[in-house]
Design a protein around this motif. Structure first.
Motif, PDB file in Angstrom:
ATOM      1  N   VAL A 283       0.846  -1.021   0.034  1.00 15.79           N
ATOM      2  CA  VAL A 283       0.065  -0.092   0.029  1.00 15.79           C
ATOM      3  C   VAL A 283       0.839   1.129   0.071  1.00 15.79           C
ATOM      4  CG1 VAL A 283      -0.163  -0.030   2.527  1.00 15.79           C
ATOM      5  CG2 VAL A 283      -1.981   1.257   1.282  1.00 15.79           C
ATOM      6  N   VAL A 284       0.431   2.297  -0.658  1.00 17.73           N
ATOM      7  CA  VAL A 284       1.048   3.435  -0.714  1.00 17.73           C
ATOM      8  C   VAL A 284       0.045   4.405  -0.001  1.00 17.73           C
ATOM      9  CG1 VAL A 284       2.225   5.454  -1.984  1.00 17.73           C
ATOM     10  CG2 VAL A 284       2.816   2.866  -2.782  1.00 17.73           C
ATOM     11  N   SER A 285       0.371   5.368   0.791  1.00 16.02           N
ATOM     12  CA  SER A 285      -0.614   6.366   1.359  1.00 16.02           C
ATOM     13  C   SER A 285      -0.032   7.583   1.061  1.00 16.02           C
ATOM     14  CB  SER A 285      -0.717   6.124   2.676  1.00 16.02           C
ATOM     15  OG  SER A 285      -1.504   6.961   3.467  1.00 16.02           O
ATOM     16  N   LEU A 286      -0.890   8.829   0.790  1.00 13.76           N
ATOM     17  CA  LEU A 286      -0.423  10.206   0.824  1.00 13.76           C
ATOM     18  C   LEU A 286      -1.596  10.885   1.688  1.00 13.76           C
ATOM     19  CD1 LEU A 286       1.763  11.984  -0.112  1.00 13.76           C
ATOM     20  CD2 LEU A 286       0.285  12.557  -2.132  1.00 13.76           C
ATOM     21  N   CYS A 287      -0.996  11.800   2.610  1.00 18.58           N
ATOM     22  CA  CYS A 287      -2.150  12.284   3.512  1.00 18.58           C
ATOM     23  C   CYS A 287      -1.543  13.687   3.886  1.00 18.58           C
ATOM     24  CB  CYS A 287      -2.596  11.643   4.714  1.00 18.58           C
ATOM     25  SG  CYS A 287      -1.248  11.393   6.183  1.00 18.58           S
ATOM     26  N   THR A 288      -2.582  14.322   4.549  1.00 15.34           N
ATOM     27  CA  THR A 288      -2.196  15.670   5.041  1.00 15.34           C
ATOM     28  C   THR A 288      -3.127  15.878   6.376  1.00 15.34           C
ATOM     29  OG1 THR A 288      -1.809  18.148   4.845  1.00 15.34           O
ATOM     30  CG2 THR A 288      -3.879  17.131   3.742  1.00 15.34           C
ATOM     31  N   ARG A 289      -2.841  16.788   7.348  1.00 15.37           N
ATOM     32  CA  ARG A 289      -3.348  16.879   8.610  1.00 15.37           C
ATOM     33  C   ARG A 289      -3.558  18.516   8.711  1.00 15.37           C
ATOM     34  NH1 ARG A 289      -1.893  18.774  13.354  1.00 15.37           N
ATOM     35  NH2 ARG A 289       0.325  18.712  12.697  1.00 15.37           N
ATOM     36  N   ILE A 290      -4.802  18.733   8.772  1.00 13.74           N
ATOM     37  CA  ILE A 290      -5.551  19.978   9.289  1.00 13.74           C
ATOM     38  C   ILE A 290      -5.389  20.160  10.851  1.00 13.74           C
ATOM     39  CG2 ILE A 290      -6.956  21.733   8.846  1.00 13.74           C
ATOM     40  CD1 ILE A 290      -8.053  20.100   6.203  1.00 13.74           C
ATOM     41  N   PRO A 291      -4.513  21.164  11.444  1.00 14.45           N
ATOM     42  CA  PRO A 291      -4.787  20.923  12.835  1.00 14.45           C
ATOM     43  C   PRO A 291      -5.988  21.827  13.252  1.00 14.45           C
ATOM     44  CG  PRO A 291      -3.085  22.569  12.262  1.00 14.45           C
ATOM     45  CD  PRO A 291      -3.461  21.866  11.109  1.00 14.45           C
ATOM     46  N   VAL A 292      -6.480  21.242  14.392  1.00 13.50           N
ATOM     47  CA  VAL A 292      -7.559  21.764  15.087  1.00 13.50           C
ATOM     48  C   VAL A 292      -7.214  22.598  16.446  1.00 13.50           C
ATOM     49  CG1 VAL A 292     -10.009  21.512  16.258  1.00 13.50           C
ATOM     50  CG2 VAL A 292      -9.324  20.122  14.231  1.00 13.50           C
ATOM     51  N   ASN A 293      -6.616  21.704  17.314  1.00 19.52           N
ATOM     52  CA  ASN A 293      -5.939  22.251  18.353  1.00 19.52           C
ATOM     53  C   ASN A 293      -4.734  21.234  18.952  1.00 19.52           C
ATOM     54  OD1 ASN A 293      -7.290  19.840  19.652  1.00 19.52           O
ATOM     55  ND2 ASN A 293      -9.091  21.203  20.205  1.00 19.52           N
ATOM     56  N   ASP A 294      -4.313  21.321  20.022  1.00 19.53           N
ATOM     57  CA  ASP A 294      -3.110  20.626  20.475  1.00 19.53           C
ATOM     58  C   ASP A 294      -3.349  18.734  20.409  1.00 19.53           C
ATOM     59  OD1 ASP A 294      -4.706  20.896  22.748  1.00 19.53           O
ATOM     60  OD2 ASP A 294      -3.096  20.979  24.117  1.00 19.53           O
ATOM     61  N   VAL A 295      -4.778  18.703  20.604  1.00 17.34           N
ATOM     62  CA  VAL A 295      -4.942  17.126  20.700  1.00 17.34           C
ATOM     63  C   VAL A 295      -5.536  16.759  19.579  1.00 17.34           C
ATOM     64  CG1 VAL A 295      -4.673  17.031  23.107  1.00 17.34           C
ATOM     65  CG2 VAL A 295      -6.887  17.587  22.038  1.00 17.34           C
ATOM     66  N   LEU A 296      -6.499  17.381  18.614  1.00 17.70           N
ATOM     67  CA  LEU A 296      -7.053  16.990  17.669  1.00 17.70           C
ATOM     68  C   LEU A 296      -6.629  17.538  16.108  1.00 17.70           C
ATOM     69  CD1 LEU A 296     -10.837  17.485  18.897  1.00 17.70           C
ATOM     70  CD2 LEU A 296      -9.639  15.690  19.070  1.00 17.70           C
ATOM     71  N   GLY A 297      -6.905  16.823  14.987  1.00 18.13           N
ATOM     72  CA  GLY A 297      -6.669  17.251  13.846  1.00 18.13           C
ATOM     73  C   GLY A 297      -7.428  16.485  12.714  1.00 18.13           C
ATOM     74  N   LEU A 298      -7.830  17.311  11.743  1.00 17.67           N
ATOM     75  CA  LEU A 298      -8.265  16.558  10.693  1.00 17.67           C
ATOM     76  C   LEU A 298      -7.634  16.043   9.637  1.00 17.67           C
ATOM     77  CD1 LEU A 298     -11.475  16.157   9.714  1.00 17.67           C
ATOM     78  CD2 LEU A 298     -11.299  18.265   8.532  1.00 17.67           C
ATOM     79  N   ARG A 299      -7.826  14.682   9.418  1.00 19.67           N
ATOM     80  CA  ARG A 299      -6.938  13.981   8.349  1.00 19.67           C
ATOM     81  C   ARG A 299      -7.503  13.662   7.015  1.00 19.67           C
ATOM     82  NH1 ARG A 299      -6.088   8.033   8.276  1.00 19.67           N
ATOM     83  NH2 ARG A 299      -7.811   8.623   6.837  1.00 19.67           N
ATOM     84  N   VAL A 300      -6.850  14.085   5.994  1.00 22.23           N
ATOM     85  CA  VAL A 300      -7.343  13.729   4.493  1.00 22.23           C
ATOM     86  C   VAL A 300      -6.555  12.891   4.072  1.00 22.23           C
ATOM     87  CG1 VAL A 300      -8.215  14.524   2.652  1.00 22.23           C
ATOM     88  CG2 VAL A 300      -8.606  15.772   4.470  1.00 22.23           C
ATOM     89  N   ARG A 301      -6.949  11.529   3.502  1.00 28.07           N
ATOM     90  CA  ARG A 301      -6.057  10.670   3.021  1.00 28.07           C
ATOM     91  C   ARG A 301      -6.270  10.023   1.666  1.00 28.07           C
ATOM     92  NH1 ARG A 301      -3.160   6.063   6.775  1.00 28.07           N
ATOM     93  NH2 ARG A 301      -2.097   8.197   7.582  1.00 28.07           N
ATOM     94  N   ALA A 302      -5.474   9.716   0.811  1.00 23.74           N
ATOM     95  CA  ALA A 302      -5.558   8.697  -0.409  1.00 23.74           C
ATOM     96  C   ALA A 302      -4.658   7.571  -0.459  1.00 23.74           C
ATOM     97  CB  ALA A 302      -5.518   9.430  -1.663  1.00 23.74           C
ATOM     98  N   GLU A 303      -5.274   6.170  -0.426  1.00 26.48           N
ATOM     99  CA  GLU A 303      -4.278   5.186  -0.653  1.00 26.48           C
ATOM    100  C   GLU A 303      -4.540   4.540  -1.928  1.00 26.48           C
ATOM    101  OE1 GLU A 303      -3.768   4.013   4.008  1.00 26.48           O
ATOM    102  OE2 GLU A 303      -5.693   4.089   3.403  1.00 26.48           O
ATOM    103  N   ASP A 304      -3.583   3.623  -2.210  1.00 25.60           N
ATOM    104  CA  ASP A 304      -3.629   2.696  -3.193  1.00 25.60           C
ATOM    105  C   ASP A 304      -2.969   1.306  -2.738  1.00 25.60           C
ATOM    106  OD1 ASP A 304      -3.271   1.282  -5.755  1.00 25.60           O
ATOM    107  OD2 ASP A 304      -1.876   2.606  -6.610  1.00 25.60           O
ATOM    108  N   TYR A 305      -4.179   0.634  -2.770  1.00 27.08           N
ATOM    109  CA  TYR A 305      -3.761  -1.002  -2.452  1.00 27.08           C
ATOM    110  C   TYR A 305      -3.289  -1.733  -3.529  1.00 27.08           C
ATOM    111  CZ  TYR A 305      -5.301  -0.115   2.404  1.00 27.08           C
ATOM    112  OH  TYR A 305      -5.311   0.114   3.775  1.00 27.08           O
ATOM    113  N   MET A 306      -2.125  -2.188  -3.686  1.00 29.97           N
ATOM    114  CA  MET A 306      -1.442  -2.914  -4.950  1.00 29.97           C
ATOM    115  C   MET A 306      -1.422  -4.362  -4.693  1.00 29.97           C
ATOM    116  SD  MET A 306       1.069  -0.148  -6.064  1.00 29.97           S
ATOM    117  CE  MET A 306       1.286   0.405  -4.357  1.00 29.97           C
ATOM    118  N   TYR A 307      -2.028  -5.246  -5.386  1.00 30.22           N
ATOM    119  CA  TYR A 307      -1.779  -6.639  -5.256  1.00 30.22           C
ATOM    120  C   TYR A 307      -2.153  -7.472  -6.490  1.00 30.22           C
ATOM    121  CZ  TYR A 307      -6.722  -6.217  -4.257  1.00 30.22           C
ATOM    122  OH  TYR A 307      -8.218  -6.269  -4.348  1.00 30.22           O
ATOM    123  N   SER A 308      -2.026  -8.693  -6.453  1.00 25.31           N
ATOM    124  CA  SER A 308      -2.368  -9.610  -7.598  1.00 25.31           C
ATOM    125  C   SER A 308      -3.375 -10.442  -7.259  1.00 25.31           C
ATOM    126  CB  SER A 308      -1.108 -10.332  -8.202  1.00 25.31           C
ATOM    127  OG  SER A 308      -1.539 -11.286  -9.275  1.00 25.31           O
TER     128      SER A 308
END
Length: 229
Positions: free
Chosen positions: A168-193
């Motif tokens: 799997v390959v993953s690419l994501c970013t985090r949008i901070p909310v405060n010191d204990v929370l963050g909003l995470r946006v992610r795209a992943e590609d699961y590769m297999y035969s």
């Protein structure tokens, strides 16, 4: 009224901008838990079989269909740049079987077929620590397993190839909310035969689809919870 509204928005923006968020140095030694929801998007047929005889061609194919998904990741930050992450994803999907023959319309049959995806990744920050943005790349092994009535074996046939191992390959970013929370946006590609097939009590009726490379995409959004180190 408009002036008051503008001032209120400006005040809110200032509060968000000045709120403490986990920086690179603060991430070291922290555990981050991320429950998320998203979409599971297979891009290829799991199996396809074509037979030609007497000038006629018949084709059969099986594909997992796009569906909603939910999962959770847990990561541990080794230092300011690298983390290890384990995750699991579930999608209550359907499988579609298509049948086509020369001179005949294509027929389709769908049935319930859930999917489990598990992964272990090494996560890495791609941007310098001075950047106000963060982009994280993750790579690692993955396991993909299917179940449900679409793939159920019976007294006359046994479905095989329901579990595959890949990466799997993953690419994501985090949008901070405060010191204990963050909003995470992610795209992943699961590769297999994929190596799906069916063995019957009559060897002449057994079906073994040729292995096909899969790219199962997952697009998700989740809330990151930062545990205190």
């Amino acid at each position: 009224m408009r002036g008051t509204r503008i001032i209120s928005l400006a005040t809110l923006a200032a509060i968000v901008a000045l709120s403490p968020v986990p920086g690179r140095a603060q991430l070291a030694g922290r555990i981050v838990v991320t429950p998320y929801v998203g979409a599971y998007v297979p891009t290829a047929d799991l199996g396809r079989l074509t037979e030609t005889s007497g000038g006629l061609t018949a084709t059969a194919a099986v594909k997992q269909l796009t569906a909603g998904a939910a999962g959770m990741n847990v990561s541990y930050w080794l230092n300011s740049r690298f983390a290890i992450e384990a995750g699991a994803l579930y999608s209550s999907s359907k499988a579609e079987a298509r049948f086509a023959a020369t001179g005949a319309p294509t027929s389709k049959l769908t049935d319930y077929a859930n999917v489990w995806l598990g992964s272990a990744k090494l996560m890495m920050h791609l941007l310098p620590s001075t950047s106000r943005f963060n982009i994280r790349l993750g790579v690692g092994p993955a396991i993909i397993s299917r179940n449900g009535s679409s793939y159920r074996s019976d007294a006359t046939s046994v479905v095989s190839g329901l579990t595959d191992v890949g990466g799997v390959v993953s690419l994501c970013t985090r949008i901070p909310v405060n010191d204990v929370l963050g909003l995470r946006v992610r795209a992943e590609d699961y590769m297999y035969s994929a190596k799906i097939g069916a063995t019957t009590t009559d060897p002449s009726q057994s079906v073994a689809f040729a292995s096909r490379m899969q790219h199962d995409l997952v697009f998700s959004i989740g809330m990151q919870l930062f545990a205190t180190p």
